[in-house]
Design a protein around this motif. Structure first.
Motif, PDB file in Angstrom:
ATOM      1  N   ASN A 149     -23.915   5.430   8.071  1.00 15.13           N
ATOM      2  CA  ASN A 149     -23.759   5.559   6.622  1.00 15.13           C
ATOM      3  C   ASN A 149     -22.422   4.953   6.207  1.00 15.13           C
ATOM      4  O   ASN A 149     -21.367   5.418   6.659  1.00 15.13           O
TER       5      ASN A 149
ATOM      6  N   MET B 260     -24.963   4.887  -1.856  1.00 17.10           N
ATOM      7  CA  MET B 260     -25.062   6.041  -0.948  1.00 17.10           C
ATOM      8  C   MET B 260     -26.385   6.758  -1.133  1.00 17.10           C
ATOM      9  O   MET B 260     -26.996   7.220  -0.174  1.00 17.10           O
TER      10      MET B 260
ATOM     11  N   ASN C 296     -17.112   9.412   5.725  1.00 14.59           N
ATOM     12  CA  ASN C 296     -15.659   9.374   5.860  1.00 14.59           C
ATOM     13  C   ASN C 296     -15.206  10.367   6.939  1.00 14.59           C
ATOM     14  O   ASN C 296     -14.400  11.259   6.698  1.00 14.59           O
TER      15      ASN C 296
ATOM     16  N   TYR D  23     -20.812   5.260   3.618  1.00 14.32           N
ATOM     17  CA  TYR D  23     -19.993   6.163   2.810  1.00 14.32           C
ATOM     18  C   TYR D  23     -19.474   7.362   3.627  1.00 14.32           C
ATOM     19  O   TYR D  23     -18.815   8.240   3.086  1.00 14.32           O
TER      20      TYR D  23
END
Length: 431
Positions: free
Chosen positions: A73, A1, A77, A75
């Motif tokens: 991205n 990340m 969420n 990561y």
């Protein structure tokens, strides 16, 4: 990340390294979105390394990397965020599906174009109507209490919506204050005319089907305001009746009201014990029956409540027929008689004098002056007692006496003794 974040920040690093040749252009836009809507933001991008999206992720101060170019991205969420576009046409779109308040925040697109850094910032908020409107000083029965002449400050508050609503304060339908904030103030100095008037605070918003509002009424205390009305004939002739009514308007109502003349109380009313007096008006009347000349003067109504004491006066001018006296003056050449009336009005008409015998028999009628004077010249050729007798003066001022007579008389008796005269003033007789 961390590697992805570094890539997203690459544009800023390039900007720093090329500070001598790069210019920065920033653009800010504020948007309001309905909950449940799908919203799309546009950004320019011609390659993956020259554009990036950032946005909120539960932190109000730090923006999270969403994508570089079209690459999202891994990561991230946030399930309702989508990035798509086409490098050929130079577009990278950020889509938010089923928008909700958790998506509120700042969305930022950065891209390089012709050696310049462009930053597009979107301030996005979900639409929310205003609520919890309240006038802070209102009592449970929606009243604002005050006193005449004492300044009042009203504060209307609301949990403002998004976009911000407009607050208004109106008094009897006339706008007195407005503003686009969550607090609206209004200051004024009330008078008795404000008592029982309505004040409404309301919020206008495009998200409301009807204004959000609260209405209160003003309960303003003030001292008695008095008005005197004469309810009978205003000629005020002696012997008739006069009714004077004092109309009081006050809040709270008066606990005392009375009539006085020359500081002497004529009649009054007082609130006794726990007697409840509702409303703001009271009428208290004074009847003068029959009316006498000594009623002439100022009649004063006095009223008092818990706020102040007030008074108001009316002038009563009683009209009455004249009381008539006759004065005289005797000299060697003449007898001069003066008719002296006392009445209201004091404009008189004098009629011819009557000369009568001591037995009240008519002797002659003598014409006097317009001012009520009679001059009798003496003569040696006339008998010594020829001028003896009763002399009667008759006067008129347009006002009848209690028996309805308009002409009033006064008289005196003159009696000679040898060549001298012995005048005798008689008591006043009314006819």
């Amino acid at each position: 990340m961390h590697t992805f974040i570094l890539k997203v920040q690459l544009l800023l690093i390039l900007h720093t390294l090329g500070i001598k040749c790069l210019n920065t252009f920033k653009e800010n836009t504020t948007l309001f979105v309905d909950n449940g809507d799908t919203f799309v933001f546009n950004c320019t991008c011609f390659s993956g390394n020259e554009s990036a999206w950032k946005g909120p992720d539960g932190n109000d101060t730090v923006l999270t990397a969403y994508s570089t170019g079209r690459k999202i991205n891994p990561y991230l969420n946030i399930p309702n965020i989508f990035i798509y576009g086409n490098y050929t046409i130079g577009k990278c779109h950020l889509e938010i599906a089923n928008y909700s308040t958790v998506n509120d925040g700042i969305y930022e697109c950065s891209y390089l174009l012709s050696g310049n850094l462009h930053i597009q910032r979107y301030n996005v908020f979900s639409k929310r109507p205003p609520k919890n409107l309240k006038i802070m000083e209102a009592s449970e029965n929606n009243a604002i209490y005050g006193k005449e002449g004492v300044r009042i400050e009203l504060k209307c508050t609301v949990k403002t919506g998004i976009p911000a609503s407009t607050l208004f304060l109106s008094k009897e339908g006339l706008t007195v204050s407005y503003g686009r904030s969550d607090i609206l103030l209004y200051q004024f100095t009330p008078t008795r005319l404000d008592h029982m008037q309505n004040i409404t605070c309301y919020a206008l918003s495009e998200l409301l089907t009807a204004p959000l509002s609260q209405t209160i009424y003003l309960d303003i205390q003030y001292g008695p305001s008095l008005k005197i009305i004469q309810q009978t004939n205003e000629s005020n002739i002696e012997g008739e009746s006069v009714k004077l009514c004092c109309h009081s308007n006050s809040n709270p109502n008066v606990h005392y009201i009375g009539w006085a003349m020359n500081s002497h109380e004529l009649n009054s009313w007082r609130q006794r014990g726990r007697m409840k007096v509702d409303g703001t008006r009271k009428v208290f009347c004074l009847r003068l029956s029959p009316l006498y000349r000594n009623h002439t003067g100022n009649h004063t109504c006095i009223a008092e409540n818990s706020i102040a004491k007030s008074n108001s006066s009316i002038a009563i001018n009683v009209l009455y027929p004249p009381d008539v006296k006759v004065s005289y003056k005797i000299s060697d050449e003449r007898i001069t008689l003066h008719c002296i009336p006392d009445g209201k009005p004091d404009s008189y008409t004098y009629y011819d004098w009557k000369h009568k015998s001591e037995f009240n028999e008519d002797i002659r009628t003598i014409h006097g002056t317009p001012e009520g004077q009679l001059i009798i010249k003496k003569s040696h050729s006339r008998k010594a007692n020829e001028d003896d007798g009763i002399y009667v003066c008759t006067v008129f001022n347009g006002v009848p006496d209690l028996q309805g007579n308009f002409h009033q008389e006064g008289q005196t008796f003159i009696e000679s003794i040898g060549k001298n005269y012995k005048p005798i003033e008689m008591y006043i007789l009314l006819s």
